[in-house]
Enzyme design. Structure first.
Site, PDB file in Angstrom:
ATOM      1  N   VAL A  10       0.790  -1.015   0.092  1.00 26.81           N
ATOM      2  CA  VAL A  10      -0.036  -0.095   0.145  1.00 26.81           C
ATOM      3  C   VAL A  10       1.031   0.999  -0.027  1.00 26.81           C
ATOM      4  O   VAL A  10       0.296   2.291   0.009  1.00 26.81           O
ATOM      5  CB  VAL A  10      -0.878   0.036   1.177  1.00 26.81           C
ATOM      6  CG1 VAL A  10      -1.861  -1.103   0.963  1.00 26.81           C
ATOM      7  CG2 VAL A  10      -0.013   0.217   2.524  1.00 26.81           C
ATOM      8  N   HIS A  26      -4.033  -3.729  -2.314  1.00 25.18           N
ATOM      9  CA  HIS A  26      -4.943  -2.908  -1.150  1.00 25.18           C
ATOM     10  C   HIS A  26      -4.940  -1.795  -1.115  1.00 25.18           C
ATOM     11  O   HIS A  26      -5.183  -1.003  -0.312  1.00 25.18           O
ATOM     12  CB  HIS A  26      -4.023  -3.617   0.103  1.00 25.18           C
ATOM     13  CG  HIS A  26      -4.062  -5.057   0.448  1.00 25.18           C
ATOM     14  ND1 HIS A  26      -3.040  -5.991   0.403  1.00 25.18           N
ATOM     15  CD2 HIS A  26      -5.353  -5.983   0.427  1.00 25.18           C
ATOM     16  CE1 HIS A  26      -3.365  -7.205   0.554  1.00 25.18           C
ATOM     17  NE2 HIS A  26      -4.751  -7.107   0.391  1.00 25.18           N
ATOM     18  N   CYS A  34     -13.265   8.835  -4.851  1.00 25.74           N
ATOM     19  CA  CYS A  34     -14.299   9.322  -4.731  1.00 25.74           C
ATOM     20  C   CYS A  34     -15.548   8.401  -4.804  1.00 25.74           C
ATOM     21  O   CYS A  34     -15.336   7.485  -5.616  1.00 25.74           O
ATOM     22  CB  CYS A  34     -14.691  10.500  -5.962  1.00 25.74           C
ATOM     23  SG  CYS A  34     -16.086  11.027  -5.754  1.00 25.74           S
ATOM     24  N   CYS A  53     -14.618  16.154  -3.844  1.00 29.27           N
ATOM     25  CA  CYS A  53     -14.048  15.754  -4.955  1.00 29.27           C
ATOM     26  C   CYS A  53     -13.434  16.644  -6.176  1.00 29.27           C
ATOM     27  O   CYS A  53     -14.139  17.310  -6.729  1.00 29.27           O
ATOM     28  CB  CYS A  53     -14.623  14.417  -5.622  1.00 29.27           C
ATOM     29  SG  CYS A  53     -14.114  13.709  -6.935  1.00 29.27           S
ATOM     30  N   GLY A  93       7.909 -12.054   4.043  1.00 33.42           N
ATOM     31  CA  GLY A  93       7.477 -11.211   5.235  1.00 33.42           C
ATOM     32  C   GLY A  93       5.944 -11.072   5.228  1.00 33.42           C
ATOM     33  O   GLY A  93       5.367  -9.924   5.613  1.00 33.42           O
ATOM     34  N   SER A  95       2.360 -13.208   7.239  1.00 28.76           N
ATOM     35  CA  SER A  95       1.915 -14.026   8.176  1.00 28.76           C
ATOM     36  C   SER A  95       1.034 -15.050   7.472  1.00 28.76           C
ATOM     37  O   SER A  95       0.971 -16.189   8.128  1.00 28.76           O
ATOM     38  CB  SER A  95       0.969 -13.095   9.352  1.00 28.76           C
ATOM     39  OG  SER A  95      -0.237 -12.947   8.523  1.00 28.76           O
ATOM     40  N   ASN A 120      10.639 -15.587   5.401  1.00 30.52           N
ATOM     41  CA  ASN A 120       9.861 -15.188   6.570  1.00 30.52           C
ATOM     42  C   ASN A 120      10.734 -15.125   7.637  1.00 30.52           C
ATOM     43  O   ASN A 120      11.493 -16.083   7.861  1.00 30.52           O
ATOM     44  CB  ASN A 120       8.578 -15.936   6.683  1.00 30.52           C
ATOM     45  CG  ASN A 120       7.295 -14.914   6.813  1.00 30.52           C
ATOM     46  OD1 ASN A 120       7.474 -13.600   7.069  1.00 30.52           O
ATOM     47  ND2 ASN A 120       6.328 -15.555   7.395  1.00 30.52           N
ATOM     48  N   LEU A 121      10.385 -14.296   8.649  1.00 24.87           N
ATOM     49  CA  LEU A 121      11.189 -14.456  10.146  1.00 24.87           C
ATOM     50  C   LEU A 121      10.948 -15.826  10.715  1.00 24.87           C
ATOM     51  O   LEU A 121      11.893 -16.449  11.144  1.00 24.87           O
ATOM     52  CB  LEU A 121      10.817 -13.089  10.851  1.00 24.87           C
ATOM     53  CG  LEU A 121      11.606 -12.911  12.025  1.00 24.87           C
ATOM     54  CD1 LEU A 121      13.122 -12.567  11.768  1.00 24.87           C
ATOM     55  CD2 LEU A 121      10.939 -11.827  12.849  1.00 24.87           C
ATOM     56  N   ALA A 138      14.566 -11.024   6.491  1.00 22.95           N
ATOM     57  CA  ALA A 138      14.665 -10.752   5.120  1.00 22.95           C
ATOM     58  C   ALA A 138      15.804  -9.834   4.523  1.00 22.95           C
ATOM     59  O   ALA A 138      16.058 -10.096   3.439  1.00 22.95           O
ATOM     60  CB  ALA A 138      13.216 -10.122   4.864  1.00 22.95           C
TER      61      ALA A 138
END
Length: 151
Positions: A10, A26, A34, A53, A93, A95, A120-121, A138
């Site tokens: 994002v 996302h 709008c 807008c 990275g 879940s 991944n961790l 990572a």
């Protein structure tokens, strides 16, 4: 290797790092949308309910250009096409709890010819779907993996 990699996020960190094929499934933090006319606008300042807008002038109609839980992510047709065409799928990275993204590795495996790698961790919820897993930081693992892929 597929010449059309994509990254999902994002923020604009991927673009700032030089990525050119970013799919913001996302949404994007630096944009508003709008709800009246569906126009999307770059937005770097505060946005209030009374802010009209820029395209249609309606207010209140602007909202963050972010997909909230329960909403359908953007560009799913494009993402599914990319998953169907990939020969290397790397998840870094996550879940592995939030769908539909958590199911992408299963989609790729169902096709049958892509190699899947989790970085991944710690093991994600979907660790068993990956052919290869690399667990740790990572920042240490990804550069090594990239070197291996490019070698």
């Amino acid at each position: 290797m597929n010449k059309y990699p994509f990254h999902i996020n994002v923020h604009n960190l991927h673009e700032r790092a030089g990525s050119r094929a970013v799919i913001h499934m996302h949404g994007e933090l630096a944009k508003v949308r709008c709800e009246a006319c569906r126009a999307v606008h770059g937005w770097e300042t505060d946005c209030q309910q009374v802010t009209p807008c820029p395209a249609c002038g309606r207010a209140p109609a602007l909202r963050p250009h972010i997909v909230w839980f329960g909403e359908m992510p953007f560009q799913m047709d494009e993402i599914m096409a990319r998953l169907a065409a990939c020969d290397l799928f790397i998840s870094i990275g996550t879940s592995g709890h939030v769908y539909p993204a958590a199911g992408f590795v299963a989609e790729v495996r169902a096709i049958g010819y892509a190699h899947t790698i989790e970085v991944n961790l710690e093991p994600s919820q979907g660790v068993s779907y990956f052919a290869e897993c690399r667990h740790g930081r990572a920042g240490e693992l990804v550069p090594k993996l990239v070197d291996e892929i490019l070698a």
